[in-house]
Write a protein that holds these residues in place. Structure first.
Motif, PDB file in Angstrom:
ATOM      1  N   PHE A 170      -7.243   0.897   6.028  1.00  0.00           N
ATOM      2  CA  PHE A 170      -5.800   0.086   6.047  1.00  0.00           C
ATOM      3  C   PHE A 170      -4.792   1.182   6.177  1.00  0.00           C
ATOM      4  O   PHE A 170      -4.561   2.035   5.420  1.00  0.00           O
ATOM      5  N   GLU A 171      -4.092   1.165   7.372  1.00  0.00           N
ATOM      6  CA  GLU A 171      -3.140   2.386   7.612  1.00  0.00           C
ATOM      7  C   GLU A 171      -1.878   1.814   7.887  1.00  0.00           C
ATOM      8  O   GLU A 171      -1.319   1.117   8.676  1.00  0.00           O
ATOM      9  N   PRO A 172      -0.929   1.810   6.554  1.00  0.00           N
ATOM     10  CA  PRO A 172       0.113   1.187   6.437  1.00  0.00           C
ATOM     11  C   PRO A 172       1.371   1.804   7.327  1.00  0.00           C
ATOM     12  O   PRO A 172       2.291   1.035   7.940  1.00  0.00           O
ATOM     13  N   LYS A 173       1.434   3.084   7.721  1.00  0.00           N
ATOM     14  CA  LYS A 173       2.208   3.833   8.553  1.00  0.00           C
ATOM     15  C   LYS A 173       2.129   3.198  10.052  1.00  0.00           C
ATOM     16  O   LYS A 173       3.230   2.782  10.804  1.00  0.00           O
ATOM     17  N   GLU A 174       1.123   3.419  10.479  1.00  0.00           N
ATOM     18  CA  GLU A 174       0.932   2.789  11.807  1.00  0.00           C
ATOM     19  C   GLU A 174       0.276   1.233  11.921  1.00  0.00           C
ATOM     20  O   GLU A 174       0.450   0.672  13.126  1.00  0.00           O
ATOM     21  N   LEU A 177       0.754  -1.249   0.058  1.00  0.00           N
ATOM     22  CA  LEU A 177       0.026  -0.014  -0.020  1.00  0.00           C
ATOM     23  C   LEU A 177       0.882   1.094   0.095  1.00  0.00           C
ATOM     24  O   LEU A 177       1.931   1.309   0.708  1.00  0.00           O
ATOM     25  N   THR A 178       0.374   2.190  -0.754  1.00  0.00           N
ATOM     26  CA  THR A 178       1.094   3.432  -0.736  1.00  0.00           C
ATOM     27  C   THR A 178       0.811   4.363   0.095  1.00  0.00           C
ATOM     28  O   THR A 178       1.315   5.595   0.426  1.00  0.00           O
ATOM     29  N   ARG A 179      -0.316   4.570   0.881  1.00  0.00           N
ATOM     30  CA  ARG A 179      -1.016   5.215   1.797  1.00  0.00           C
ATOM     31  C   ARG A 179      -2.272   4.574   2.307  1.00  0.00           C
ATOM     32  O   ARG A 179      -2.538   3.554   2.134  1.00  0.00           O
ATOM     33  N   PRO A 180      -2.559   5.338   3.516  1.00  0.00           N
ATOM     34  CA  PRO A 180      -3.948   4.897   4.040  1.00  0.00           C
ATOM     35  C   PRO A 180      -4.995   4.931   3.050  1.00  0.00           C
ATOM     36  O   PRO A 180      -5.321   5.731   2.167  1.00  0.00           O
ATOM     37  N   VAL A 181      -6.037   3.862   3.183  1.00  0.00           N
ATOM     38  CA  VAL A 181      -6.946   3.539   2.155  1.00  0.00           C
ATOM     39  C   VAL A 181      -8.097   3.320   2.914  1.00  0.00           C
ATOM     40  O   VAL A 181      -8.145   2.420   4.211  1.00  0.00           O
ATOM     41  N   ASN A 182      -9.357   3.538   2.565  1.00  0.00           N
ATOM     42  CA  ASN A 182     -10.641   3.232   3.039  1.00  0.00           C
ATOM     43  C   ASN A 182     -11.478   2.410   1.961  1.00  0.00           C
ATOM     44  O   ASN A 182     -11.646   2.579   0.886  1.00  0.00           O
ATOM     45  N   ILE A 183     -11.713   1.140   2.241  1.00  0.00           N
ATOM     46  CA  ILE A 183     -12.440   0.099   1.313  1.00  0.00           C
ATOM     47  C   ILE A 183     -13.897  -0.146   2.127  1.00  0.00           C
ATOM     48  O   ILE A 183     -14.033  -0.399   3.188  1.00  0.00           O
ATOM     49  N   LEU A 184     -14.819   0.234   1.115  1.00  0.00           N
ATOM     50  CA  LEU A 184     -16.369  -0.118   1.581  1.00  0.00           C
ATOM     51  C   LEU A 184     -16.417  -1.572   1.146  1.00  0.00           C
ATOM     52  O   LEU A 184     -16.576  -1.913  -0.199  1.00  0.00           O
ATOM     53  N   ILE A 185     -17.125  -2.429   1.910  1.00  0.00           N
ATOM     54  CA  ILE A 185     -17.349  -3.642   1.779  1.00  0.00           C
ATOM     55  C   ILE A 185     -18.899  -3.743   1.964  1.00  0.00           C
ATOM     56  O   ILE A 185     -19.390  -3.442   3.070  1.00  0.00           O
ATOM     57  N   LEU A 186     -19.745  -4.416   1.061  1.00  0.00           N
ATOM     58  CA  LEU A 186     -21.255  -4.543   1.062  1.00  0.00           C
ATOM     59  C   LEU A 186     -21.348  -5.995   0.846  1.00  0.00           C
ATOM     60  O   LEU A 186     -20.862  -6.554  -0.147  1.00  0.00           O
ATOM     61  N   GLY A 187     -21.926  -6.619   1.579  1.00  0.00           N
ATOM     62  CA  GLY A 187     -22.385  -7.985   1.885  1.00  0.00           C
ATOM     63  C   GLY A 187     -23.908  -7.801   1.539  1.00  0.00           C
ATOM     64  O   GLY A 187     -24.851  -7.369   1.900  1.00  0.00           O
ATOM     65  N   THR A 188     -24.343  -8.607   0.389  1.00  0.00           N
ATOM     66  CA  THR A 188     -25.933  -8.715  -0.162  1.00  0.00           C
ATOM     67  C   THR A 188     -26.304 -10.228   0.028  1.00  0.00           C
ATOM     68  O   THR A 188     -25.669 -11.121  -0.058  1.00  0.00           O
ATOM     69  N   LYS A 189     -27.651 -10.355   0.366  1.00  0.00           N
ATOM     70  CA  LYS A 189     -28.455 -11.385   0.513  1.00  0.00           C
ATOM     71  C   LYS A 189     -29.664 -10.784  -0.126  1.00  0.00           C
ATOM     72  O   LYS A 189     -30.623 -10.495   0.482  1.00  0.00           O
ATOM     73  N   VAL A 190     -29.628 -11.516  -1.445  1.00  0.00           N
ATOM     74  CA  VAL A 190     -30.748 -11.113  -2.085  1.00  0.00           C
ATOM     75  C   VAL A 190     -31.663 -12.288  -2.482  1.00  0.00           C
ATOM     76  O   VAL A 190     -31.378 -13.274  -3.039  1.00  0.00           O
ATOM     77  N   LEU A 191     -33.101 -12.047  -2.221  1.00  0.00           N
ATOM     78  CA  LEU A 191     -34.211 -13.264  -2.273  1.00  0.00           C
ATOM     79  C   LEU A 191     -34.601 -12.901  -3.766  1.00  0.00           C
ATOM     80  O   LEU A 191     -34.317 -11.987  -4.195  1.00  0.00           O
ATOM     81  N   ASN A 192     -35.638 -13.925  -4.342  1.00  0.00           N
ATOM     82  CA  ASN A 192     -35.917 -13.935  -5.607  1.00  0.00           C
ATOM     83  C   ASN A 192     -37.071 -12.759  -5.463  1.00  0.00           C
ATOM     84  O   ASN A 192     -37.042 -11.852  -6.567  1.00  0.00           O
ATOM     85  N   SER A 193     -37.628 -12.526  -4.470  1.00  0.00           N
ATOM     86  CA  SER A 193     -38.912 -11.456  -4.357  1.00  0.00           C
ATOM     87  C   SER A 193     -38.278 -10.102  -4.242  1.00  0.00           C
ATOM     88  O   SER A 193     -38.815  -9.051  -4.663  1.00  0.00           O
ATOM     89  N   ASP A 194     -36.919 -10.131  -3.814  1.00  0.00           N
ATOM     90  CA  ASP A 194     -36.345  -8.650  -3.951  1.00  0.00           C
ATOM     91  C   ASP A 194     -36.291  -8.149  -5.128  1.00  0.00           C
ATOM     92  O   ASP A 194     -35.908  -6.824  -5.489  1.00  0.00           O
ATOM     93  N   LEU A 195     -36.027  -8.927  -6.180  1.00  0.00           N
ATOM     94  CA  LEU A 195     -35.871  -8.652  -7.787  1.00  0.00           C
ATOM     95  C   LEU A 195     -37.273  -8.442  -8.207  1.00  0.00           C
ATOM     96  O   LEU A 195     -37.434  -8.285  -9.529  1.00  0.00           O
ATOM     97  N   GLY A 196     -38.527  -8.406  -7.481  1.00  0.00           N
ATOM     98  CA  GLY A 196     -39.687  -8.139  -8.075  1.00  0.00           C
ATOM     99  C   GLY A 196     -40.271  -9.614  -8.703  1.00  0.00           C
ATOM    100  O   GLY A 196     -41.182  -9.429  -9.434  1.00  0.00           O
TER     101      GLY A 196
END
Length: 468
Positions: free
Chosen positions: A134-138, A88-107
């Motif tokens: 992720f903070e590589p320096k610390e 890593l070149t610098r501190p980075v923030n990563i958004l993690i999304l977990g999905t649980k999709v049912l058949n009905s969620d898609l109409g």
């Protein structure tokens, strides 16, 4: 119903280059090719595995970013290789999304049997949301879990539960929404994974050993969801891990589930992230690629995994978005997690590199620190003796919570709200215990002490000194 929303936006960045549906190999991939032609024997075994990843694995899918959403994610490369494992070149923030999709969620309608099956989709409402720094320096790894029922402002849609953002606008709107919620914290990349991909991932990693804190039993015939786990430490395969992660019928709902997710992730990091993981990365990616969507490059992904695998336990911090439940109300009977913006500002300032208001004076005063004790020793008098010692050290707001079911050899001093400095002060006052920053303690405490066998040994030494 209305909720105050943040006005700060994500820090502007140059518009990203046009993106397709899949990640393209960077020029570094050709560097790896040149090195390979010059002699793969010159590379380490892990670097050789990275070469295999860069050249032979199928790239992961990436959602198209609309023109109006450009600038939400950073265009800057997050990792460099320089003939080594990417770093890593610098501190980075990563958004993690977990999905649980049912058949009905898609109409789509229920099947004739009444079955509403899971589908391998990344659309729909997000089932879990985490921002990982992720903070590589610390050398710090900080994970912030955001309850899916968090009430917040979603641009263009008003006050909503935060899990609606993925339904309305995918990862881009989800990133914008969480940035607003946290007062302008930038989001560099995203990763979405379907629950079916999580099951495959755990299986390909060989399972994870965790402590199941209680018997878990729940049946939902509509979803064909059958949860049946016994309490105790055990090795979970993919299907059992999903049961563990989806269970939410313990009186704490989604927050209890988040605590178990954090327990699971800590075990996953400690048990499976090592150089051998990088060697197996081509197989791992090929197994889960249909269930994952990300704008991380392969080099960046390897850099993140390598960093996480080298992070010590004390530098892995797991937080919960500060807030509180609001009971269901109205005809829909919806429950919400109401953010505490003052506490969020303090947490973000301490753990996500944003300026924050000075800490309140009471934070440094041990009289006001809320300390919950969970006993795992089952030894009469152990808790009373600890309370007396804390009282002598100036801690007045101490109370006994439910027992910790897993026997502990070493006491844990948990900074439930992320206040590591106060946890270290408690550690210095007691003279024992492992300090952790995570959210597996007692909800609404500042510090949770999970009492272990080392306290009994301390008591014995104190008694011997008194007799002497």
């Amino acid at each position: 119903m209305s909720v105050q929303h943040r006005q700060e936006r994500i820090p502007p960045s140059p518009a990203p280059k046009p993106q397709g549906k899949t990640l393209k190999h960077s020029g570094l991939g050709w560097l790896w090719l040149g090195l390979g032609l010059s002699g793969v024997a010159m590379l380490s075994a892990t670097a050789g595995a990275l070469l295999a990843v860069s050249l032979s694995s199928t790239p992961l899918m990436q959602s198209r970013i609309r023109p109006e959403d450009r600038g939400i994610f950073s265009e800057e490369d997050l990792a460099i290789s320089n003939m080594r494992i990417p770093e890593l070149t610098r501190p980075v923030n990563i958004l993690i999304l977990g999905t649980k999709v049912l058949n009905s969620d898609l109409g789509k309608p229920l099947r004739r049997s009444g079955h509403d099956p899971l589908v391998n989709s990344l659309d729909g409402r997000s089932d879990s949301m985490m921002l990982v720094r992720f903070e590589p320096k610390e050398k710090n790894l900080t994970l912030l879990s955001v309850p899916r029922d968090t009430l917040t402002w979603i641009e263009g849609h008003g006050d909503q539960k935060i899990n609606e953002a993925n339904y309305y606008g995918g990862p881009a709107l989800s990133a914008r929404t969480i940035s607003d919620l946290l007062g302008g914290v930038g989001v560099d990349r995203y990763l979405r994974v379907n629950i079916q991909g999580v099951e495959k991932l755990i299986d390909v990693l060989g399972g994870v050993r965790v402590n199941v804190p209680q018997d878990m039993k729940y049946t939902d015939h509509t979803q064909h969801l059958y949860i049946d786990l016994k309490a105790g430490e055990q090795h979970l395969n993919g299907n059992q891990a999903i049961q563990f992660l989806r269970f939410r019928h313990d009186g704490m709902g989604d927050v209890g589930r988040i605590q178990r997710q954090q327990m699971f992730l800590r075990a996953l990091i400690e048990q499976t992230l090592n150089p051998r993981t990088l060697v197996r990365l081509p197989r791992i990616l090929s197994t889960i690629q249909e269930s994952v969507d990300t704008n991380l490059s392969v080099e960046e992904l390897v850099a993140l995994l390598n960093f996480a695998g080298q992070t010590s336990r004390e530098n892995a911090q797991m937080l919960l978005l500060p807030g509180q439940f609001r009971d269901p109300e109205g005809p829909e009977g919806l429950s919400y997690w109401i953010p505490n913006y003052s506490e969020i500002d303090h947490m973000v300032g301490e753990h996500f590199g944003r300026s924050s208001q000075p800490a309140q004076a009471w934070r440094a005063d041990p009289r006001y620190l809320r300390i919950a004790i969970q006993d795992s020793t089952e030894e009469p008098g152990a808790v009373d003796a600890l309370i007396d010692k804390l009282w002598d050290a100036g801690y007045r707001n101490v109370y006994l919570a439910h027992d910790w079911q897993q026997p502990l050899g070493e006491t844990r001093i948990i900074a439930q709200g992320g206040d590591r400095s106060s946890a270290l002060e408690v550690n210095r006052s007691l003279g024992f215990g492992e300090v952790r920053v995570d959210s597996t303690g007692v909800l609404h405490s500042d510090i949770t002490i999970q009492l272990g066998q080392d306290w009994l040994e301390k008591q014995s030494s104190y008694l011997q000194l008194d007799l002497w």
